[in-house]
Write an enzyme that holds these catalytic residues in place. Structure first.
Site, PDB file in Angstrom:
ATOM      1  N   ASP A 142       0.850  -1.190   0.000  1.00  0.00           N
ATOM      2  CA  ASP A 142       0.000   0.000   0.000  1.00  0.00           C
ATOM      3  C   ASP A 142       0.891   1.249   0.000  1.00  0.00           C
ATOM      4  OD1 ASP A 142      -1.949   1.902   0.430  1.00  0.00           O
ATOM      5  OD2 ASP A 142      -2.182   1.436   2.575  1.00  0.00           O
ATOM      6  N   ASN A 183      -0.397   4.614  -0.598  1.00  0.00           N
ATOM      7  CA  ASN A 183      -1.048   5.870  -0.177  1.00  0.00           C
ATOM      8  C   ASN A 183      -1.714   5.731   1.186  1.00  0.00           C
ATOM      9  OD1 ASN A 183      -3.122   4.211  -0.945  1.00  0.00           O
ATOM     10  ND2 ASN A 183      -4.276   5.796  -2.020  1.00  0.00           N
ATOM     11  N   ASP A 227      -4.029   3.808   2.650  1.00  0.00           N
ATOM     12  CA  ASP A 227      -5.456   3.655   2.919  1.00  0.00           C
ATOM     13  C   ASP A 227      -5.747   2.214   3.369  1.00  0.00           C
ATOM     14  OD1 ASP A 227      -5.024   2.330   0.566  1.00  0.00           O
ATOM     15  OD2 ASP A 227      -6.655   3.268  -0.554  1.00  0.00           O
ATOM     16  N   ASP A 275      -1.853  -1.360  -3.778  1.00  0.00           N
ATOM     17  CA  ASP A 275      -2.162  -0.652  -5.019  1.00  0.00           C
ATOM     18  C   ASP A 275      -1.098  -0.884  -6.086  1.00  0.00           C
ATOM     19  OD1 ASP A 275      -0.119   1.219  -4.027  1.00  0.00           O
ATOM     20  OD2 ASP A 275      -1.710   1.899  -2.672  1.00  0.00           O
ATOM     21  N   ASP A 291      -5.420 -11.231 -15.219  1.00  0.00           N
ATOM     22  CA  ASP A 291      -6.429 -12.220 -14.861  1.00  0.00           C
ATOM     23  C   ASP A 291      -7.630 -11.963 -15.769  1.00  0.00           C
ATOM     24  OD1 ASP A 291      -7.897 -14.126 -13.265  1.00  0.00           O
ATOM     25  OD2 ASP A 291      -6.560 -13.585 -11.616  1.00  0.00           O
ATOM     26  N   ASP A 317      -9.561 -17.288 -15.702  1.00  0.00           N
ATOM     27  CA  ASP A 317     -10.351 -17.706 -14.549  1.00  0.00           C
ATOM     28  C   ASP A 317     -11.384 -18.778 -14.939  1.00  0.00           C
ATOM     29  OD1 ASP A 317     -10.955 -17.017 -11.707  1.00  0.00           O
ATOM     30  OD2 ASP A 317     -12.932 -16.522 -12.503  1.00  0.00           O
ATOM     31  N   GLU A 331      -7.385 -21.736 -15.464  1.00  0.00           N
ATOM     32  CA  GLU A 331      -7.740 -22.352 -14.183  1.00  0.00           C
ATOM     33  C   GLU A 331      -8.748 -23.453 -14.496  1.00  0.00           C
ATOM     34  OE1 GLU A 331      -9.538 -21.295  -9.783  1.00  0.00           O
ATOM     35  OE2 GLU A 331     -10.385 -20.395 -11.576  1.00  0.00           O
ATOM     36  N   HIS A 376      -4.164 -17.353  -4.289  1.00  0.00           N
ATOM     37  CA  HIS A 376      -5.060 -16.502  -3.494  1.00  0.00           C
ATOM     38  C   HIS A 376      -6.337 -17.216  -3.058  1.00  0.00           C
ATOM     39  CE1 HIS A 376      -6.712 -16.546  -7.448  1.00  0.00           C
ATOM     40  NE2 HIS A 376      -7.822 -15.953  -7.023  1.00  0.00           N
ATOM     41  N   ASP A 377      -6.565 -18.430  -3.547  1.00  0.00           N
ATOM     42  CA  ASP A 377      -7.772 -19.182  -3.173  1.00  0.00           C
ATOM     43  C   ASP A 377      -7.464 -20.285  -2.163  1.00  0.00           C
ATOM     44  OD1 ASP A 377      -9.388 -17.765  -4.921  1.00  0.00           O
ATOM     45  OD2 ASP A 377      -9.206 -19.236  -6.538  1.00  0.00           O
TER      46      ASP A 377
END
Ligand code: ISL
Ligand code: CA
Length: 544
Positions: free
Chosen positions: A20, A22, A24, A28, A97, A198, A251, A320-321
C-alpha cells in the site's frame, strides 16, 4: 507454446495485499511498481496480476464491472501503463487475470440486460421459473446454494455459478465472444503478455437442464469441459492470441489428465497450460469444506501422475484461493525452514512452469483466525450461511471453514517488522499475520540461510540448467512420503530427492552426481534423507 514461455518463472500478485503506497490500508499498483526491484532481485520474469479492473469488489475483483478501467483503490490507468512500461524495462512479462465466465451485476452489459427487449438480454442466461415456482433448474453453485436470482421487478431469473453478484455470460451469443475478444486485444495491445483465464473449464454451458443431484455442484455435467469449450478456446486463439506472443494458463476446476491434455494440445492450440486441482485435494475429502489430515501418498502420487500424464504442467502449491502451502504440506514449527525450502525445491524442479504466490518466498503461513467474524471472504461467508441454513452447529461449521478459508492467503505481505508489517501505515483491510515480527522480507534478505535465498538460488539454477526447463520427467522412486525423480535432456541428468515427511526416509537410490542444492549442511550421499530434505544433483549420463 512460445519459446519464452518455457523459461517463465511466474510470481502471483494479489494487489490488494501486496503493498500500500497511499496508506489507505489497501495495496495498489504503485505498490507493485515500488517492489519491482525486489522481484527482479528474486529472479522471477513473469507476473500474474490478480484482477485490478473496476469492480464493486464483492469477490475482491473477480466481479468485474468494467474490463477497460482500473479500480480507483488500486490506482489509475496511468499507473497501469507505468507498471507495464516499468516491467518492460526489466524484461518482466505481465499476465492479466481474465475473468470472463461472469461479469459483475454492476457491469453495463448486465444493467442493459435488465430490459427484456435489450440486445444485451441474451448476454446472460435469463430464464423463467418452472411452473411450480421452482428455480429454472436444480443446479448448485461454487459458493453453496442455488444459482438463480430473480431481481425485484423481473419475471425471469439469471444464472450465477458463483455469488449472485457474478452473473454468468452466455458464450453461445457471438456478441459475447466478440466482446471478450475485444477485451483481450485491448490488454495485449497495451503490452501485457497473456492471461490467467479464470474458471475456464466452466464457461460453456451445453444445456440448462436439471443436473444429477450431487453434494458437489449439481449440474456440473452440463458445463464442465466439453466440445464447445474446446471450440471456444480455439476461437480465442485463432482470432486473438496467435497474433501476439502470448502465455495462457487456464484455471481448470475439476479437470482430469485427459482433459488437461486436450486443453493444452499444442496442435489444436487452445491454452498453453492449466492449473489442475487434483494435487491440492490431498488434504480434503473431495470438497474443501471436508478437510482431512494431509495424505502425503496421495499428494506425491498425484504429482507423479500429472508429471507423467501431460507434457507441460502449471505447478503451484498456493494461490489466493488456497491456504498457505507451508501450513498444508510442510511444518510450521520444528521444520519451518527445511520444509519451506523443500517445497521450493520441488516446485522449481518439476517439469512445467512454476508459480510462486506472494509471500511464499519468505515462508508465510496460515493466519490464526478465531471465528467467521475475522474472515472477509465472500466464499467463506456464503458457505457459513449455507451451513447455518442446514443447521450445522457453529463449532463444527467453523472447523469446516477455518482450514480452507481463502483469507489465509490474502493477509498483507510481510515486508518488515514495523507496524502492519511495512505493508501500510494504516490499518490494513485484512489483519496482518502476527508472525510478521519474525517472518518478513527485510529479515529474510539479511539472512543468507533464509527461504528467500533458496528461491533465488533455485530460480537461478533453472536458468543455468536447460535440463530443468526442458528436460523430461522420469520416475526414480515414488515413495509413500518421499519422491525421487530425474529431469533428463540429452546426457544431462538432474536427480532430485524430496522428503515430504518429518522423519528420516531412505530411498533405494543414492545421491548420484554433484550436489547443486540441498537444504541441510550435511547430507548422506546414499539414499538416506533427513526430515524434509531436498537435494538436487547433477550428472552426465555417459560419465562414470
Ligand atoms: O472449488 C472451489 C469452490 O470452493 C474453488 O476453488 C473455485 O474453483 C474457485 O473459487 C474458482 O476460482 C476463481 O474464480 C472465482 C474467484 O472467486 C476466485 O478467486 C478465482 O480464482 C470466481 O471468479
Ligand atoms: Ca492504497
Amino acid at each position: 507454446m512460445n519459446e519464452w514461455v518455457y523459461n517463465a518463472v511466474v510470481y502471483q500478485i494479489y494487489p490488494r495485499s501486496f503493498k500500500d503506497t497511499n496508506n489507505d490500508g489497501i495495496g495498489d499498483l504503485k505498490g507493485v511498481i515500488e517492489k519491482l526491484d525486489y522481484l527482479q532481485d528474486l529472479g522471477i520474469n513473469t507476473l500474474w496480476l490478480c484482477p485490478v479492473y473496476q469492480s464493486p469488489n464483492h469477490d475482491n475483483g473477480y466481479d468485474i464491472s468494467d474490463y477497460y478501467s482500473i479500480l480507483p483503490e488500486f490506482g489509475t490507468m496511468e499507473d497501469m501503463d507505468q507498471l507495464i512500461a516499468a516491467c518492460k524495462e526489466k524484461e518482466i512479462r505481465i499476465l492479466m487475470d481474465l475473468v470472463i465466465n461472469h461479469t459483475s451485476d454492476e457491469h453495463e452489459w448486465f444493467k442493459q440486460s435488465l430490459n427484456p427487449n435489450s440486445t444485451y438480454r441474451d448476454f446472460y442466461y435469463w430464464r423463467p421459473r418452472k411452473k411450480d415456482g421452482k428455480p429454472p433448474n436444480n443446479w448448485t453453485g461454487f459458493f453453496g446454494g442455488h444459482v438463480w436470482e430473480q431481481p425485484a421487478g423481473q419475471e425471469e431469473c439469471y444464472l450465477h455459478l458463483f455469488s449472485k453478484h457474478q452473473v454468468d455470460l452466455n458464450f453461445h451469443n457471438p456478441n459475447v465472444r466478440e466482446a471478450v475478444k475485444d477485451v483481450m486485444r485491448f490488454w495485449l495491445d497495451k503490452g501485457v503478455s497473456g492471461f490467467r483465464c479464470d474458471v475456464i473449464t466452466i464457461i460453456n454451458k451445453m444445456s440448462l437442464a436439471d443436473g444429477k443431484p450431487s453434494i458437489i455442484l449439481t449440474g456440473r455435467e452440463h458445463y464442465l469441459t466439453n466440445p464447445g469449450t474446446h471450440e471456444l478456446l480455439h476461437e480465442f486463439y485463432e482470432d486473438v492470441l496467435q497474433h501476439y506472443s502470448t502465455f495462457t494458463v487456464g484455471e481448470a476446476t475439476f479437470c482430469t489428465i485427459p482433459e488437461a491434455k486436450a486443453l493444452t494440445n499444442q496442435v489444436k492450440k487452445e491454452l498453453d497450460m492449466v492449473f489442475a486441482f487434483e494435487i491440492m485435494e490431498s488434504d480434503q475429502h473431495k470438497i474443501k469444506w471436508f478437510p482431512k489430515k494431509l495424505n502425503r501418498k496421495q499428494f506425491i502420487h498425484a504429482i507423479h501422475r500429472w508429471q507423467q500424464g501431460i507434457a507441460w504442467n502449471a505447478n503451484y502449491f498456493e494461490n489466493h484461493d488456497l491456504p498457505r502451502g507451508l501450513s498444508r504440506f510442510g511444518d510450521t514449527t520444528t521444520y519451518r525452514l527445511e520444509s519451506s525450502k523443500m517445497l521450493a525445491a520441488l516446485l522449481l524442479t518439476l517439469r512445467g512452469t512454476p508459480f510462486i504466490y506472494q509471500g511464499q518466498e519468505i515462508g508465510m503461513s496460515n493466519y490464526p483466525f478465531l471465528s467467521i467474524q475475522d474472515v472477509k471472504d465472500i466464499e467463506s461467508h456464503d458457505i457459513y450461511q449455507l451451513g447455518k441454513r442446514l443447521k450445522i452447529p457453529d463449532p463444527i461449521l467453523w472447523k469446516m471453514i477455518y482450514p480452507k478459508t481463502r483469507d489465509h492467503a490474502r493477509t498483507p505481505m510481510q515486508w518488515n517488522d514495523h507496524p502492519y508489517a511495512g505493508f501500510s501505515q494504516h490499518l490494513p483491510w485484512l489483519a496482518v499475520n502476527p508472525n510478521y515480527i519474525d517472518v518478513n522480507v527485510e529479515q529474510a534478505l539479511q539472512d543468507q540461510n533464509s527461504v528467500w535465498y533458496t528461491y533465488k538460488a533455485l530460480i537461478q539454477l533453472r536458468k543455468d540448467h536447460l535440463v530443468l526447463q526442458k528436460g523430461d520427467y522420469h520416475e526414480v522412486e515414488v515413495g509413500n512420503d518421499f519422491l525421487v525423480f530425474e529431469r533428463r535432456l540429452g546426457d544431462d541428468v538432474i536427480r532430485i530427492f524430496i522428503n515430504l515427511s518429518n522423519q528420516t526416509r531412505t530411498s533405494k537410490y543414492r545421491k548420484k552426481g554433484r550436489v547443486l542444492y540441498t537444504n541441510y549442511d550435511i547430507i548422506s550421499l546414499e539414499g538416506i534423507m533427513k526430515p524434509y530434505e531436498a537435494t538436487i544433483l547433477h550428472y552426465q549420463k555417459q560419465a562414470k
